[in-house]
Design a protein around this motif. Structure first.
Motif, PDB file in Angstrom:
ATOM      1  N   GLU A   1       0.922  -1.039   0.082  1.00 15.44           N
ATOM      2  CA  GLU A   1      -0.022  -0.012  -0.057  1.00 15.44           C
ATOM      3  C   GLU A   1       0.904   1.267  -0.014  1.00 15.44           C
ATOM      4  N   PRO A   2       0.625   2.249  -0.804  1.00 17.98           N
ATOM      5  CA  PRO A   2       1.163   3.523  -0.600  1.00 17.98           C
ATOM      6  C   PRO A   2       1.371   4.118   0.536  1.00 17.98           C
TER       7      PRO A   2
ATOM      8  N   VAL B   1       3.426  13.819   0.942  1.00 17.00           N
ATOM      9  CA  VAL B   1       4.310  13.101   0.283  1.00 17.00           C
ATOM     10  C   VAL B   1       4.077  11.664   0.479  1.00 17.00           C
ATOM     11  N   ALA B   2       4.205  11.114  -0.922  1.00 21.10           N
ATOM     12  CA  ALA B   2       3.757   9.606  -1.159  1.00 21.10           C
ATOM     13  C   ALA B   2       5.126   8.650  -1.519  1.00 21.10           C
ATOM     14  N   LYS B   3       5.082   7.639  -0.673  1.00 17.26           N
ATOM     15  CA  LYS B   3       6.209   6.742  -1.082  1.00 17.26           C
ATOM     16  C   LYS B   3       5.476   5.173  -1.484  1.00 17.26           C
ATOM     17  N   LEU B   4       6.076   4.839  -2.785  1.00 21.16           N
ATOM     18  CA  LEU B   4       5.497   3.427  -3.102  1.00 21.16           C
ATOM     19  C   LEU B   4       6.467   2.660  -3.865  1.00 21.16           C
ATOM     20  N   SER B   5       6.489   1.469  -3.931  1.00 20.49           N
ATOM     21  CA  SER B   5       7.400   0.445  -4.626  1.00 20.49           C
ATOM     22  C   SER B   5       6.744  -0.262  -5.472  1.00 20.49           C
ATOM     23  N   LEU B   6       7.326  -0.318  -6.703  1.00 24.40           N
ATOM     24  CA  LEU B   6       6.785  -1.171  -7.843  1.00 24.40           C
ATOM     25  C   LEU B   6       7.774  -2.454  -8.176  1.00 24.40           C
ATOM     26  N   ALA B   7       7.162  -3.669  -8.314  1.00 27.92           N
ATOM     27  CA  ALA B   7       7.806  -4.491  -9.171  1.00 27.92           C
ATOM     28  C   ALA B   7       7.725  -4.603 -10.483  1.00 27.92           C
ATOM     29  N   ILE B   8       8.871  -4.617 -11.244  1.00 29.44           N
ATOM     30  CA  ILE B   8       9.019  -4.540 -12.455  1.00 29.44           C
ATOM     31  C   ILE B   8       9.549  -5.871 -13.220  1.00 29.44           C
ATOM     32  N   ASN B   9       8.629  -6.807 -14.040  1.00 27.54           N
ATOM     33  CA  ASN B   9       8.972  -7.816 -14.678  1.00 27.54           C
ATOM     34  C   ASN B   9      10.316  -7.643 -15.502  1.00 27.54           C
TER      35      ASN B   9
ATOM     36  N   PHE C   1      -3.355  11.896  -4.773  1.00 25.38           N
ATOM     37  CA  PHE C   1      -4.209  11.140  -5.904  1.00 25.38           C
ATOM     38  C   PHE C   1      -3.586   9.508  -5.597  1.00 25.38           C
ATOM     39  N   ILE C   2      -2.489   9.390  -5.454  1.00 29.37           N
ATOM     40  CA  ILE C   2      -1.799   7.919  -5.414  1.00 29.37           C
ATOM     41  C   ILE C   2      -2.565   7.298  -4.004  1.00 29.37           C
ATOM     42  N   GLY C   3      -2.512   7.982  -2.968  1.00 29.25           N
ATOM     43  CA  GLY C   3      -3.154   7.714  -1.787  1.00 29.25           C
ATOM     44  C   GLY C   3      -4.557   7.375  -1.745  1.00 29.25           C
ATOM     45  N   LYS C   4      -5.218   7.999  -2.517  1.00 31.68           N
ATOM     46  CA  LYS C   4      -6.721   7.686  -2.655  1.00 31.68           C
ATOM     47  C   LYS C   4      -7.074   6.694  -3.336  1.00 31.68           C
TER      48      LYS C   4
END
Length: 130
Positions: free
Chosen positions: A13-14, A25-33, A58-61
């Protein structure tokens, strides 16, 4: 030119926090194949991102763990000195983020001609692309 384009799935979750002056301030992580997989094993890279202001809100919502997202951003070098030792790290700053799933892959999402519907109760000034 410093431009990154990444597409992947959110690994958690962000996390949205607010600075002392009220900026999100939003922090997030992506897994990229990875494009090429060795010996039939799935392989992925994991990247951390940060967003600010309306984009962070926007990301948080609207973004959640497991959702597929398309991010454009820029790579920044961070460096600081602690106890006489210089430390260096990289950080990806999000410029834009988009939904990257179709209705078939995410049945919970309401999709209209390839775009996700925005709920009626969201005011225009609450959107990051105004």
């Amino acid at each position: 030119m410093n431009l990154l384009v990444h597409m992947g799935r959110l690994t958690q979750e962000p996390e949205v926090r607010y600075s002392t002056d009220g900026k999100a301030v939003a922090k997030l992580s992506l897994a990229i194949n990875r494009k090429y997989k060795q010996e039939g094993q799935a392989d992925a890279d994991f990247f951390n991102y940060v967003a600010f202001g309306k984009t962070a809100e926007f990301i948080g919502k609207y973004f959640h763990k497991g959702m597929k997202a398309l991010i454009t951003g820029e790579l920044r070098n961070n460096h600081y000195e602690k106890d006489g030792v210089k430390h260096y790290s990289e950080q990806v700053i999000i410029n834009t983020i988009e939904f990257a799933e179709s209705k078939q892959t995410n049945p919970a999402a309401t999709v209209n001609q390839g775009f996700m519907n925005i709920p009626d109760n969201v005011e225009d000034e609450g959107l990051p692309f105004n």
